[in-house]
Design an enzyme around this catalytic site. Sequence first.
Site, PDB file in Angstrom:
ATOM      1  N   SER A 164     -19.699  29.164  -7.098  1.00  0.00           N
ATOM      2  CA  SER A 164     -20.299  28.904  -8.403  1.00  0.00           C
ATOM      3  C   SER A 164     -21.733  28.382  -8.286  1.00  0.00           C
ATOM      4  CB  SER A 164     -19.411  27.929  -9.175  1.00  0.00           C
ATOM      5  OG  SER A 164     -19.863  27.742 -10.486  1.00  0.00           O
ATOM      6  N   ASP A 214     -22.136  32.235 -10.292  1.00  0.00           N
ATOM      7  CA  ASP A 214     -21.085  33.236 -10.500  1.00  0.00           C
ATOM      8  C   ASP A 214     -20.959  33.632 -11.963  1.00  0.00           C
ATOM      9  OD1 ASP A 214     -19.974  30.827 -11.361  1.00  0.00           O
ATOM     10  OD2 ASP A 214     -17.959  31.320 -10.660  1.00  0.00           O
ATOM     11  N   SER A 222     -15.837  14.407  -8.007  1.00  0.00           N
ATOM     12  CA  SER A 222     -15.854  15.870  -8.006  1.00  0.00           C
ATOM     13  C   SER A 222     -14.505  16.392  -7.531  1.00  0.00           C
ATOM     14  CB  SER A 222     -16.963  16.376  -7.073  1.00  0.00           C
ATOM     15  OG  SER A 222     -16.804  17.752  -6.800  1.00  0.00           O
ATOM     16  N   THR A 244     -14.262  19.081  -5.760  1.00  0.00           N
ATOM     17  CA  THR A 244     -14.465  19.895  -4.553  1.00  0.00           C
ATOM     18  C   THR A 244     -15.352  19.254  -3.495  1.00  0.00           C
ATOM     19  OG1 THR A 244     -16.318  20.994  -5.674  1.00  0.00           O
ATOM     20  CG2 THR A 244     -14.161  22.051  -5.824  1.00  0.00           C
TER      21      THR A 244
END
Length: 557
Positions: A70, A291, A513, A515
Amino acid sequence: MSSVRKPKRPVYAFAREMHPKTEKADIQYGTAGFRTKANKLGYVMYRMGLLAVLRARYKNATIGVMITASHNPEADNGVKLVDPHGEMLEQSWEAWATKFANVGDDQLESIIAEIIKEYNIPMTERVHICIGKDTRPSSPSLSKSVMDGVLALAGKPIDFGIVSTPQLHYFVACKNTKHAYGIPTEEGYYHKLVGAFLKLNADQRLNSSAGNSNYRNRLLYDGANGVGAKKIKQFQERLGETLKIELYNDEGIGTGKLNYLCGADFVKSNQKFPNGVPLQHNVRCCSVDGDADRIVYYFIDEDDKFHLLDGDRIATLIAAYLKELLEETGIDLNLGLIQTAYANGASTEYITQKLKVPVACVSTGVKHLHHKALEYEIGVYFEANGHGTVVFQKTAKDKLKRATGDSSLTDAQRNAAERLLNLIDVINETVGDAISDMLLVETILRAKGWDVQDWEAAYTDLPNRLMKVTIANRNVITTTNAETICVTPPGLQDEINALISKFKKGRSFVRPSGTEDIVRVYAEAATREEADTLAVEVSRKVYEMAGGIGNPPEVPA
């Protein structure tokens, strides 16, 4: 029931030879799937190919695998699974994804046997797995790893090549609805969105009472040097003079690296123009992310002041227009808007008090917003970062279809129902889609005769600032109450409350977050200076109390 041959070689043996586990540290499947440095993901991709086949057999449906990171830097990559209706992977299976990624090579067979037994998964069906990837240099090799995993369990990979994340979600939904949602090809995607957009805007040119007095059909588009730059060219060709899109940050002509100093996340976080986009007064601009599932709008005025129209603004624009159309039809449909706590407080006040549309607040993450939106016949959901869409229940669509042929209704009512049905076809209901959302925004602005200044004038945002704090371990931060209260580390929320109390209209939240080992800090206050100061002071408390690493947070430039 068809018979499927067993793989010639045990899955774990193939994994050891071709895709061995190379990392000792565990990795966690979060809101956006797995995401880390690309060179650490080969074995994870192989295992997600395995899991996708098992999920597809369990659901007796096509499953998607999207390879993307992303808005992250180009050196990163990631992977997420897409469920049958084009939605995010069911939350209970996120734990299985984490297990699959972290077990040793010699334990793969046993973990596969465990999940087969747990869900009584039939292993004889030949299932299809849709695979897409973004433009990162690492994506082709990681895609091959996914395909190896799919083939290892005798699934059939369908490689869509380089596509936007929303396109892959669309393909999966189309296949599982037997093309009722659309044709599962890129051309089918373009045909559905562009066809509905052109029909709506042709009608508006003929019928709009607003006269389109301020609307200009010119848009500067920042493609973030990613897949959104590649795919918008297909729309440019098909839209022609109806919407003149000027493309910047196009990776095809080498103007820069993916997401570097450009893209939706850069614009939202820094609240300034991306590199490459010309500074032209009062000209409508938008940026997508790497993305193409997020979009934000912005412009500079004649005094060179930057103005951001983010996901909150997009959500309120859409909700207001949908309410207008519903009132024109006379049809009673349950409309709701879903936000997170990080939505600007002024937008929530405008929606509830001015528009009189119900607002629900949920935790950050599209899966939470999407799930809540399904509780309404028409659910609008957006995160402030520009990720969002609208979902319509079958009951709503059926009522609108019946209305178009109801002779007891007036022509105006039937026309409004017809416009709503066409509007649904402009929208990618499966997931936030930057280009679909762009077409929706442009349709509404043209119908209302607005340009960005008119749009912004609906309400005044409270000044806000979003910052990131890098910490050693994001798991030390835990939250509750839709992420508005920090539970751990102990005492941090008390410190945040004390800081907030010093500022007029102050609000601030922190969350880890999903990730990365970073903490996102949101702050808003009555003035720009106060919002920036509050954001920095809260960030410094996070840095001090949650194991910050690197340089301490500084006042934004």
